[in-house]
Design a protein around this motif. Structure first.
Motif, mmCIF file in Angstrom:
data_model
loop_
_atom_site.group_PDB
_atom_site.id
_atom_site.type_symbol
_atom_site.label_atom_id
_atom_site.label_comp_id
_atom_site.label_asym_id
_atom_site.label_seq_id
_atom_site.Cartn_x
_atom_site.Cartn_y
_atom_site.Cartn_z
ATOM 1 N N PRO A 1 0.829 -1.211 0.000
ATOM 2 C CA PRO A 1 0.000 0.000 0.000
ATOM 3 C C PRO A 1 0.855 1.248 0.000
ATOM 4 O O PRO A 1 1.986 1.268 0.494
ATOM 5 N N SER A 2 0.323 2.316 -0.568
ATOM 6 C CA SER A 2 1.017 3.592 -0.634
ATOM 7 C C SER A 2 0.114 4.676 -0.076
ATOM 8 O O SER A 2 -1.087 4.701 -0.348
ATOM 9 N N SER A 3 0.689 5.576 0.732
ATOM 10 C CA SER A 3 -0.099 6.671 1.306
ATOM 11 C C SER A 3 -0.188 7.865 0.356
ATOM 12 O O SER A 3 -0.871 8.842 0.659
ATOM 13 N N ALA B 1 -5.342 10.159 3.926
ATOM 14 C CA ALA B 1 -4.218 9.295 3.582
ATOM 15 C C ALA B 1 -2.931 10.066 3.845
ATOM 16 O O ALA B 1 -2.818 11.246 3.478
ATOM 17 N N VAL C 1 -7.381 -8.024 7.656
ATOM 18 C CA VAL C 1 -7.211 -6.597 7.943
ATOM 19 C C VAL C 1 -8.518 -6.082 8.533
ATOM 20 O O VAL C 1 -9.558 -6.123 7.877
ATOM 21 N N GLU D 1 -5.149 0.156 10.610
ATOM 22 C CA GLU D 1 -3.783 -0.322 10.416
ATOM 23 C C GLU D 1 -2.958 0.627 9.551
ATOM 24 O O GLU D 1 -1.757 0.816 9.775
ATOM 25 N N SER D 2 -3.596 1.253 8.564
ATOM 26 C CA SER D 2 -2.880 2.150 7.657
ATOM 27 C C SER D 2 -3.266 3.613 7.826
ATOM 28 O O SER D 2 -2.765 4.468 7.089
ATOM 29 N N VAL E 1 -6.084 5.069 7.107
ATOM 30 C CA VAL E 1 -6.861 5.536 5.958
ATOM 31 C C VAL E 1 -8.334 5.621 6.323
ATOM 32 O O VAL E 1 -8.885 4.696 6.929
ATOM 33 N N ALA F 1 -4.447 1.177 1.331
ATOM 34 C CA ALA F 1 -4.461 0.457 2.602
ATOM 35 C C ALA F 1 -4.173 -1.030 2.466
ATOM 36 O O ALA F 1 -4.157 -1.741 3.472
#
Length: 460
Positions: free
Chosen positions: A2-4, A33, A300, A321-322, A324, A351
Motif C-alpha cells: 500500500p502507498s499513502s 491518507a 485486515v 492499520e494504515s 486511511v 491500505a
C-alpha cells in the motif's frame, strides 16, 4: 504494497468515470491518507438545474447518523451518568415497548449494538417541535419485537431514536443542540447539521430516484423523514466532515488540536465486536460493535457505516492499520456499484485491503428447495411472503403501518445463491442490483429471514 500517496488527478478521473458509468448524478469523495484529507467532487447536485457538485456540497448521510448518536451516548458514559448496562427504563421513566419483559430489561448497550430485538423501522412523524423525540418514545409503547433480545443482530433504527431521547433527558438539550455543542463544534465540523433550514445555507444535493441502469430524475421531495428520525437518519454533511469525524475515532477520541472529545476507552468500545452478522452482504459487515459496523478484509480489520436516505447513499470506511479513512456521498443512481468499484481500487492501493464485491447470484443459479423456505415472515412495518411459481422462488414485500406510504407492494422472482440465501433484484429506491435474503433460525428454533439485515420471524 500500500502507498499513502494520493494522486488527486488520477482519482478525480476515476471518480468521474465510475460515477457516469453507474448513473450517479453527483458525488463527493474525501480521503484521509498520509495524514492529509483530500477532497474530490463530481457531477451535479440536481439534474434539473445542472448545479455542479463542489467539495463543500452538503448531502444526507442517512444511517451514518447512528454513529454520531452513539458517540454522544458514549460521551455520557465517559461522564459517568450512563453505563452500557444501564436499563433504558431507569433513564427514561415511563418508557415502554409492547413486550413487558423487554421494557424492564433492555439496556443502552443492546440498543447501540442492534441486539435489543425491538422492531427497527418504526417510522412515526411526531411533528417538527422540540418535543418530537419525547412524543416518539411515548408512541413506542405499541412497538413489538422482531426477535428476542440478545439472539441475533437485527438492525434497529427505533433503538437509535430512543438513544437520541436518552441524550436529551440526560443533557437537558434537544438531540440537535447536543450534537452541535458536544460533537460538531468541538471538531470544527462547520458543514454538518441536522435540520433542513440549516442546510439551505450551503450547496445541497437533491435526492434522485429512478430505475437502476438509467439516469435518475429529481425526487418529488428532498427528504421524507420526520424530525424524529434525526438520531438514526439525518445528519447533513460534507464528505470531508464525515472523514474529520471518523478521524477523531481513529485518533482515540481526540480532535486535531488535542481536544479530548471521547475517551480512548469509549472509542475502542464502539468498535469492539459485540455480535457476528449472519447477513454479511447488506452492510458488507461481518460484525457489529457499540455503534460501528465491523469488517474483516482477509485479516485486515476495519470499521465504518453505510447510510441511505431515500435516494441518497453514503459510505464510510476506516482502516486503522494504515490510517486511511474514506467517505463517499451520492445523490442517487447505482451508488453501490460506484462505491464498490471505487473503494476496491482506492482501499487496495492506499491500505492494502481486498474489499469484497457487491452481492450477486452466480451466472448459473443453483436449484433450491423452496418449500423449506416458503412462508409468511413479518416484522414491524414489513410483511414478507415467499412462495414459488413454476419452480421459481418468489417474494411479495409489503410495507405496513407508518412505512406504507414509502412504497407500494413489491413482487419479484428470486434467484438461489445457496440453500439459505436468495437474491432479490434491486427494485424500488435502492442502489444495488441485488439484495440478499438470508434465512436462519433463532435459538428456540423459530425460522426467520434477514432482509436489509432486519430479522423477520416466520409467522405462517
Amino acid at each position: 504494497m500500500p502507498s499513502s500517496r494520493f494522486d488527486a488527478d488520477r482519482w478525480q478521473a476515476r471518480l468521474d468515470e465510475l460515477r457516469a458509468a453507474h448513473h450517479v448524478p453527483g458525488a463527493t469523495l474525501a480521503v484521509l491518507a498520509g495524514g492529509t484529507i483530500h477532497e474530490l467532487a463530481s457531477g451535479v447536485l440536481h439534474r434539473g438545474t445542472g448545479v455542479e457538485v463542489t467539495t463543500d456540497s452538503v448531502f444526507q448521510s442517512g444511517s451514518i447518523a447512528k454513529v454520531y448518536t452513539a458517540t454522544l451516548v458514549m460521551q455520557l458514559v465517559d461522564s459517568g451518568v450512563l453505563r452500557l448496562d444501564s436499563r433504558v427504563v431507569d433513564v427514561l421513566p415511563g418508557f415502554a415497548v409492547a413486550d413487558d419483559e423487554v421494557t424492564k430489561s433492555v439496556t443502552i448497550g443492546r440498543l447501540l449494538s442492534h441486539t435489543s430485538g425491538i422492531s427497527g423501522d418504526f417510522t412515526h412523524d411526531t411533528g417538527r417541535g422540540d418535543d418530537c423525540l419525547a412524543r416518539y418514545v411515548e408512541a413506542c409503547a405499541n412497538v413489538g419485537q422482531d426477535c428476542p433480545p440478545e439472539t441475533v443482530v437485527s438492525y434497529c433504527s427505533t433503538g437509535y431514536a430512543i438513544l437520541g431521547r436518552i441524550v436529551e433527558v440526560v443533557t437537558g438539550q434537544t438531540w440537535d443542540d447536543a450534537l452541535r455543542d458536544r460533537l460538531l463544534a468541538p471538531l470544527g465540523l462547520e458543514h454538518s447539521m441536522t435540520l433542513p433550514e440549516e442546510a439551505l445555507r450551503f450547496r445541497v444535493a437533491m435526492t434522485h430516484l429512478g430505475e437502476l441502469g438509467t439516469d435518475p430524475e429529481p425526487a418529488p421531495a428532498w427528504d421524507m423523514l420526520p424530525r424524529s428520525a434525526g438520531p438514526y437518519g439525518r445528519v447533513l454533511v460534507t464528505a470531508a466532515d464525515v472523514v474529520r469525524f471518523a478521524r477523531m475515532h481513529l485518533d482515540g477520541g481526540t480532535a486535531p488540536d488535542g481536544t479530548r472529545v471521547l475517551s480512548a476507552e469509549s472509542a475502542a468500545t464502539m468498535r469492539r465486536r459485540v455480535v457476528d452478522c449472519l447477513d454479511v452482504w447488506s452492510f458488507m459487515a461481518d460484525g457489529w460493535g457499540h455503534g460501528w459496523a465491523l469488517y474483516d478484509w482477509d485479516g485486515v480489520a476495519g470499521y465504518g457505516h453505510d447510510g441511505a436516505a431515500l435516494g441518497q447513499f453514503s459510505y464510510l470506511r476506516v482502516v486503522p492499520e494504515s490510517g486511511v479513512v474514506a467517505a463517499l456521498l451520492t445523490n442517487g443512481g447505482g451508488a453501490t456499484g460506484l462505491f464498490v468499484d471505487l473503494f476496491q481500487e482506492l482501499l487496495g492501493e492506499l491500505a492494502g485491503v481486498r474489499m469484497p464485491g457487491a452481492f450477486a447470484p452466480a451466472a448459473e443459479p443453483r436449484a433450491v428447495d423452496v418449500a423449506a423456505l416458503a412462508g409468511t415472515y413479518e416484522r414491524e412495518g414489513v410483511h414478507l411472503t415467499i412462495d414459488e411459481r413454476d419452480g421459481v422462488p418468489r417474494l411479495r414485500w409489503q410495507l405496513t403501518g407508518g412505512m406504507a406510504e414509502y412504497s407500494p407492494p413489491i413482487e419479484a422472482d428470486l434467484v438461489a445463491v445457496s440453500d439459505t440465501v436468495l437474491a432479490m433484484p434491486g427494485i424500488g429506491p435502492v442502489s444495488a442490483p441485488w439484495l440478499p435474503l438470508v434465512f436462519g433460525a433463532l435459538p428456540d428454533g423459530t425460522p426467520y429471514v434477514y432482509l436489509g439485515m432486519r430479522a423477520a420471524p416466520k409467522i405462517a
